[in-house]
Design a protein around this motif. Structure first.
Motif, PDB file in Angstrom:
ATOM      1  N   LEU A 188      16.350   6.601 -12.134  1.00 59.50           N
ATOM      2  CA  LEU A 188      15.192   6.021 -11.452  1.00 59.50           C
ATOM      3  C   LEU A 188      15.431   5.799  -9.962  1.00 59.50           C
ATOM      4  CD1 LEU A 188      13.894   3.404 -14.026  1.00 59.50           C
ATOM      5  CD2 LEU A 188      12.964   5.651 -13.507  1.00 59.50           C
ATOM      6  N   ARG A 213       9.224  -0.414 -12.235  1.00 62.23           N
ATOM      7  CA  ARG A 213       7.924   0.205 -12.579  1.00 62.23           C
ATOM      8  C   ARG A 213       7.437   1.141 -11.462  1.00 62.23           C
ATOM      9  NH1 ARG A 213       6.811  -5.191 -14.614  1.00 62.23           N
ATOM     10  NH2 ARG A 213       6.954  -5.092 -16.881  1.00 62.23           N
ATOM     11  N   HIS A 218       9.480   4.283 -11.602  1.00 64.81           N
ATOM     12  CA  HIS A 218       9.032   5.069 -12.763  1.00 64.81           C
ATOM     13  C   HIS A 218       7.728   5.795 -12.449  1.00 64.81           C
ATOM     14  CE1 HIS A 218       6.589   5.355 -16.492  1.00 64.81           C
ATOM     15  NE2 HIS A 218       7.682   5.944 -16.925  1.00 64.81           N
ATOM     16  N   ARG A 219       6.784   5.085 -11.880  1.00 66.49           N
ATOM     17  CA  ARG A 219       5.480   5.673 -11.547  1.00 66.49           C
ATOM     18  C   ARG A 219       5.628   6.825 -10.560  1.00 66.49           C
ATOM     19  NH1 ARG A 219       3.052   1.207  -9.675  1.00 66.49           N
ATOM     20  NH2 ARG A 219       3.021   0.360 -11.771  1.00 66.49           N
ATOM     21  N   VAL A 234      12.970   9.946 -17.961  1.00 62.05           N
ATOM     22  CA  VAL A 234      12.542   8.905 -17.017  1.00 62.05           C
ATOM     23  C   VAL A 234      11.957   7.718 -17.787  1.00 62.05           C
ATOM     24  CG1 VAL A 234      10.872   8.381 -15.188  1.00 62.05           C
ATOM     25  CG2 VAL A 234      12.180  10.497 -15.104  1.00 62.05           C
ATOM     26  N   GLN A 235      11.181   7.996 -18.822  1.00 58.81           N
ATOM     27  CA  GLN A 235      10.595   6.932 -19.650  1.00 58.81           C
ATOM     28  C   GLN A 235      11.683   6.116 -20.340  1.00 58.81           C
ATOM     29  OE1 GLN A 235       7.214   6.513 -19.863  1.00 58.81           O
ATOM     30  NE2 GLN A 235       7.467   4.674 -21.073  1.00 58.81           N
ATOM     31  N   ARG A 259      13.420   3.841 -17.843  1.00 60.95           N
ATOM     32  CA  ARG A 259      12.599   2.669 -17.531  1.00 60.95           C
ATOM     33  C   ARG A 259      12.637   1.658 -18.668  1.00 60.95           C
ATOM     34  NH1 ARG A 259       6.353   1.843 -18.223  1.00 60.95           N
ATOM     35  NH2 ARG A 259       7.204   2.028 -20.290  1.00 60.95           N
TER      36      ARG A 259
END
Length: 155
Positions: free
Chosen positions: A103, A115, A118-119, A140-141, A144
């Protein structure tokens, strides 16, 4: 004549399935493409050899066998400990340091920073974008989720 029409329809179905799987951008889809195209080339090579053109059918059949062999071969992966030791998620085997690196956040990052990172990455790596894939988006999910669970005290 009926055999020719049946063969043409079978070929069209195989090529359509291979095209659909090639659009999925996952390792399993790439494997399915190799299986479909490899088995088609193998069958075509055998049929051509049986019709008397061994010089043409032999290389086509060998190409199909090679593609099938590559699809069936199991990739050698380094084993990771899947135990729930401190700083490691049991489901993914990803450490906190790896999740932070993925991340691009530091150890003192709060939930909102995680967050946002991540976005930002999901906009870039989503499977519907040109450079994204489902595997990268999942990674990536998972990163997070691991970091947020660690912040909330769940791991």
């Amino acid at each position: 004549m009926a055999a020719f029409v049946f063969g043409a329809l079978l070929l069209a179905a195989c090529l359509g399935a291979a095209w659909w799987f090639s659009q999925q951008k996952t390792d399993d889809a790439a494997r399915m493409v190799r299986i479909i195209l490899g088995s088609g080339a193998l069958i075509a090579g055998v049929v051509i050899c049986l019709r008397g053109a061994v010089i043409l059918g032999g290389p086509i059949g060998l190409f199909g066998l090679g593609m099938l062999g590559r699809a069936i071969r199991v990739p050698h992966r380094r084993s990771r400990s899947s135990g729930g030791s401190a700083g490691t998620a049991p489901a993914t085997g990803m450490s906190l340091a790896e999740a932070r690196e993925i991340l691009g956040v530091d150890a003192s990052a709060d939930a909102e920073t995680i967050r946002q990172a991540h976005r930002r990455l999901m906009k870039k790596l989503h499977p519907d974008t040109g450079e994204g894939s489902a595997a990268l988006a999942r990674q990536v999910q998972d990163a997070r989720d691991l970091l947020l669970d660690h912040l909330n005290g769940k791991s």
